[in-house]
Design an enzyme around this catalytic site. Structure first.
Site, PDB file in Angstrom:
ATOM      1  N   GLY A  15       3.887  48.554  79.579  1.00 37.01           N
ATOM      2  CA  GLY A  15       3.576  49.773  80.307  1.00 37.01           C
ATOM      3  C   GLY A  15       3.975  51.028  79.551  1.00 37.01           C
ATOM      4  N   TYR A 141       4.864  32.229  89.024  1.00 33.71           N
ATOM      5  CA  TYR A 141       4.307  33.315  88.214  1.00 33.71           C
ATOM      6  C   TYR A 141       2.826  33.062  87.941  1.00 33.71           C
ATOM      7  CZ  TYR A 141       3.797  36.700  84.411  1.00 33.71           C
ATOM      8  OH  TYR A 141       3.374  37.753  83.618  1.00 33.71           O
TER       9      TYR A 141
END
Length: 266
Positions: A15, A141
């Site tokens: 990010g 996940y």
């Protein structure tokens, strides 16, 4: 006019690198973090907690108030989780889904009305190559990222009429600090999974340490933003990681399962 981009989870890793890269390219970038700190960024960092809808509304409200629009949403924020299904606390499984799946949905639900009003927009969901298959000790996940993959396909169809494009990008092993924020089910003494689980934890960390540079994700996302007709699915990572998705489609299920188990020393 520069496009206004919102990217969640921009305080570190993929990010942060992507937000900085896009800012350098001239976009107006807003990143988010649960606990934003003052830093030398070329983008604005806002507080946003994926498990707090009011914080999502506040962050997006600030962007709309300042810029009047959001052109691109990059759903990047997420958390890792590992452990045998039998021994992983259910509340941690739910927290992983609340972050990786439902949190992304809440951000999209808040942004979509503004994109619909604009009659244009682009949503990029960051998933994972792990979302294409069940992996030992990473089942939750994989399941959460796989769910987001499927949801992306649904949203692409539902939002096409509003000129909102939806796509996803699935990274393989990328060299980030994801392990530091991952929930690890402890290796319990006397557990029937102890030996093989511990070996797999070490293998996971080794794969991340040797992973691809996150700038590759930033460049691919930049390409998607500039593509007038982006594909529905993108993958970034080692050749064999991407090829494993192809193998899953063409090999018999049990043969593919055996290959995965061999890879993880099971």
């Amino acid at each position: 006019m520069s496009k206004v981009i919102l990217i969640t989870g921009a305080s570190s890793g993929i990010g942060q690198i992507t937000a900085g890269f896009l800012a350098e390219k001239g976009f107006k970038v807003y990143g988010t973090s649960r606990n934003p700190k003052k830093a030398d960024h070329d983008f604005t960092l806002l507080r946003l907690d994926l498990q707090d809808v009011s914080s999502i509304e506040d962050a997006i409200g600030k962007i709309i108030e300042t810029e009047g629009r959001i052109d691109v949403l990059i759903n990047n924020a997420g958390m890792g989780i590992t452990g045998p299904i039998e021994e992983t606390p259910t509340e941690e499984m739910k927290r992983a889904f609340d972050t990786n799946f439902f949190g992304a949905i809440e951000v999209m639900k808040c942004v979509i009305p503004h994109m619909r009003k604009q009659n244009e927009g682009l949503i990029i969901n960051v998933t994972s190559i792990a979302g294409y298959m069940g992996l030992p000790f990473r089942g939750i996940y994989s399941a959460a990222k796989g769910a987001l993959e499927i949801l992306t396909e649904t949203l692409s169809m539902e939002l096409k009429q509003f000129n909102i494009k939806v796509t996803n990008i699935a990274p393989g092993d990328i060299a980030t600090d994801i392990a530091s924020g991952r929930f690890h089910t402890p290796v319990f003494k006397g557990s029937p999974y102890a030996g093989i689980y511990k070996n797999n934890l070490d293998l996971m960390d080794e794969h991340v340490d040797k992973g691809k540079d996150p700038i590759l994700m930033a460049r691919q996302i930049y390409h998607i933003i500039n593509d007038p007709n982006p594909k529905l699915h993108y993958k970034v990572g080692e050749f064999m990681q991407k090829f494993s998705v192809v193998l899953k489609r063409i090999l018999p299920d049990r043969l593919y399962e055996k290959l995965i188990m061999n890879h993880y020393g099971m």
